[in-house]
Scaffold this motif. Structure first.
Motif, PDB file in Angstrom:
ATOM      1  N   ASN A  43      55.503   0.990 -13.566  1.00  0.00           N
ATOM      2  CA  ASN A  43      56.209   2.055 -12.432  1.00  0.00           C
ATOM      3  C   ASN A  43      56.823   1.235 -11.523  1.00  0.00           C
ATOM      4  N   LYS A  44      56.016  -0.233 -10.981  1.00  0.00           N
ATOM      5  CA  LYS A  44      56.414  -1.337 -10.402  1.00  0.00           C
ATOM      6  C   LYS A  44      58.096  -1.941 -10.814  1.00  0.00           C
ATOM      7  N   LYS A  97      59.838  -0.698 -13.436  1.00  0.00           N
ATOM      8  CA  LYS A  97      60.762  -0.109 -13.956  1.00  0.00           C
ATOM      9  C   LYS A  97      60.896  -0.387 -15.753  1.00  0.00           C
ATOM     10  N   GLN A  98      61.243  -1.391 -15.750  1.00  0.00           N
ATOM     11  CA  GLN A  98      61.265  -1.340 -17.785  1.00  0.00           C
ATOM     12  C   GLN A  98      61.331  -2.716 -17.919  1.00  0.00           C
ATOM     13  N   LYS A 129      59.459   1.900 -21.173  1.00  0.00           N
ATOM     14  CA  LYS A 129      59.436   2.405 -19.295  1.00  0.00           C
ATOM     15  C   LYS A 129      58.948   3.665 -19.586  1.00  0.00           C
ATOM     16  N   THR A 130      57.947   3.927 -18.014  1.00  0.00           N
ATOM     17  CA  THR A 130      57.486   5.583 -18.421  1.00  0.00           C
ATOM     18  C   THR A 130      57.838   6.877 -18.404  1.00  0.00           C
TER      19      THR A 130
END
Length: 84
Positions: free
Chosen positions: A29-30, A32-33, A75-76
């Protein structure tokens, strides 16, 4: 090296697996990928721990993998704030 069935069962029942999942998802999340190494750096876990949990999180459809050549970036696919 294979983890014994007893050790695996103890790890899963201790709640540490869920903690690892959350650390990985928060790191993603921090950033991004990122690759497994970047996730490890940002989560406080080591590379092996991240590699094991990432494959499980893919199966659980919590993260997605983007292949770029031979590299894998993750990534999420979930909102991290809904997990807590």
């Amino acid at each position: 090296m294979k983890t014994s069935k007893l050790a695996k069962k103890e790890f899963e029942s201790s709640g540490k697996k869920k903690i690892h999942y959350n650390l990985i998802l928060k790191a993603l999340n921090k950033i991004k990928q990122g690759c497994a190494k970047a996730i490890a750096i940002n989560s406080g876990l080591d590379y092996v721990q991240v590699s094991r949990r990432v494959s499980e999180l893919i199966q659980l459809q919590k993260i997605k993998v983007d292949r770029q050549g031979k590299s894998k970036f993750y990534k999420t696919s979930v909102n991290i704030y809904k997990l807590c």
